[in-house]
Design an enzyme around this catalytic site. Structure first.
Site, short mmCIF file in Angstrom:
data_model
loop_
_atom_site.label_atom_id
_atom_site.label_comp_id
_atom_site.label_asym_id
_atom_site.label_seq_id
_atom_site.Cartn_x
_atom_site.Cartn_y
_atom_site.Cartn_z
N HIS A 172 0.83 -1.21 0.00
CA HIS A 172 0.00 0.00 0.00
C HIS A 172 0.87 1.26 0.00
O HIS A 172 1.90 1.31 0.67
CB HIS A 172 -0.90 0.03 1.23
CG HIS A 172 -2.14 -0.80 1.10
ND1 HIS A 172 -2.98 -0.71 0.00
CD2 HIS A 172 -2.71 -1.71 1.94
CE1 HIS A 172 -4.01 -1.53 0.18
NE2 HIS A 172 -3.86 -2.16 1.33
N CYS A 246 0.49 1.93 -5.76
CA CYS A 246 -0.44 2.79 -6.49
C CYS A 246 0.11 4.21 -6.63
O CYS A 246 0.86 4.68 -5.78
CB CYS A 246 -1.79 2.84 -5.80
SG CYS A 246 -2.64 1.25 -5.71
N ARG A 255 0.19 2.61 -11.57
CA ARG A 255 1.17 1.93 -10.73
C ARG A 255 2.54 2.61 -10.85
O ARG A 255 2.94 3.04 -11.94
CB ARG A 255 1.31 0.46 -11.13
CG ARG A 255 0.07 -0.36 -10.87
CD ARG A 255 -0.25 -0.48 -9.38
NE ARG A 255 -1.46 -1.27 -9.14
CZ ARG A 255 -2.67 -0.76 -9.06
NH1 ARG A 255 -2.85 0.54 -9.20
NH2 ARG A 255 -3.70 -1.55 -8.84
#
Length: 268
Positions: A172, A246, A255
């Site tokens: 993340h 991300c 990405r």
């Protein structure tokens, strides 16, 4: 005599109550949204970082308990040694061994066989000194079972640490521990260390891709190369590591990718 403007009609009790109730609903909704934002940006980070830290400590305790006593002889190690081009080459397996025959369990490059990690199992520790990051690596990239715990996830089907091919990871960038929030700050030459039960693998950051499609699977291929930006990536087999997250922040539209190459393996 000049005639003044007519006075506005007085609001009745019902109208005043409706206005008051509407204001209460708006304030309540605002507070609920604020609490949701605080939960996502602060509480999930706090919980995930604490849990990830405990998992790193648990792995270290487990590895320490299984480590051989000092002074005990070690079996000969099979350690990739970088050749002149900087690409590691694996020492040939002994003739007649299960590795030479192509069978048996996965070789770790340290002369020891290792079982494949179970799904969602934390089995390695990734350290990035430039970012002050030390985080567990788990098998798979499931959000509820891996990434939302603050872990980094290993893409199924990609190489394991120290193995030829591409050891590809996801994490993340925002919320739930956000371990990869600042990987955009990594520069060529920075080190990435992956520790497992049997060895420590050091990679060196080599290339990056600031933005590509979320469906650009080429970046985690055994020879990583973007299908969207063909100039980004590699053209020859090697020992690679890939970090993906991300971008832009607080979105999942694109990405961000960082690549590195294996520079050293140290058996435990």
């Amino acid at each position: 005599m000049a005639q003044g403007r007519p006075a506005p009609p007085a609001r009745g009790p019902l109208a005043r109550r409706l206005v008051w109730n509407g204001a209460e609903v708006a304030v309540t909704l605002g507070l609920v949204l604020l609490l949701l934002v605080l939960h996502q940006l602060w509480w999930t980070n706090r919980q995930a970082k604490a849990g990830a830290g405990r998992q790193v400590e648990a792995l270290e305790r487990e590895w320490g308990a299984r480590r051989q006593p000092s002074g005990e002889a070690r079996a000969p190690s099979q350690v990739p040694v970088p050749d002149a081009s900087g690409s590691p080459e694996r020492t040939p397996a002994p003739a007649g061994s299960s590795a030479a025959r192509g069978g048996g369990r996965t070789s770790t490059g340290t002369g020891q066989a290792a079982e494949r990690p179970r799904w969602d199992q934390a089995y390695a520790v990734l350290s990035i000194p430039r970012l002050g990051l030390r985080v567990p690596v788990a098998q798979g990239v499931s959000k509820p079972n891996v990434l939302n715990h603050g872990y980094v996830g290993h893409y199924p089907g990609t190489a394991q640490p120290g193995r030829a091919g591409n050891f590809a990871l996801a994490g993340h960038r925002n919320t739930h521990g956000e371990p990869f929030r600042y990987i955009n700050r990594l520069r060529r030459g920075d080190t990435l260390t992956v520790e497992t039960r049997n060895a420590t693998y050091q990679y060196v950051v080599d290339k990056s891709l600031a933005q590509t499609s979320a469906r650009d699977g080429g970046v985690i291929n055994p020879v990583p190369r973007s299908r969207v930006v063909p100039s980004a990536g590699y053209s020859e087999p090697g020992y690679y590591i890939t970090l993906t997250t991300c971008t832009p922040e607080f979105t999942s539209r694109y990405r961000l990718v960082v690549w590195g190459t294996l520079s050293r393996m140290t058996p435990r």
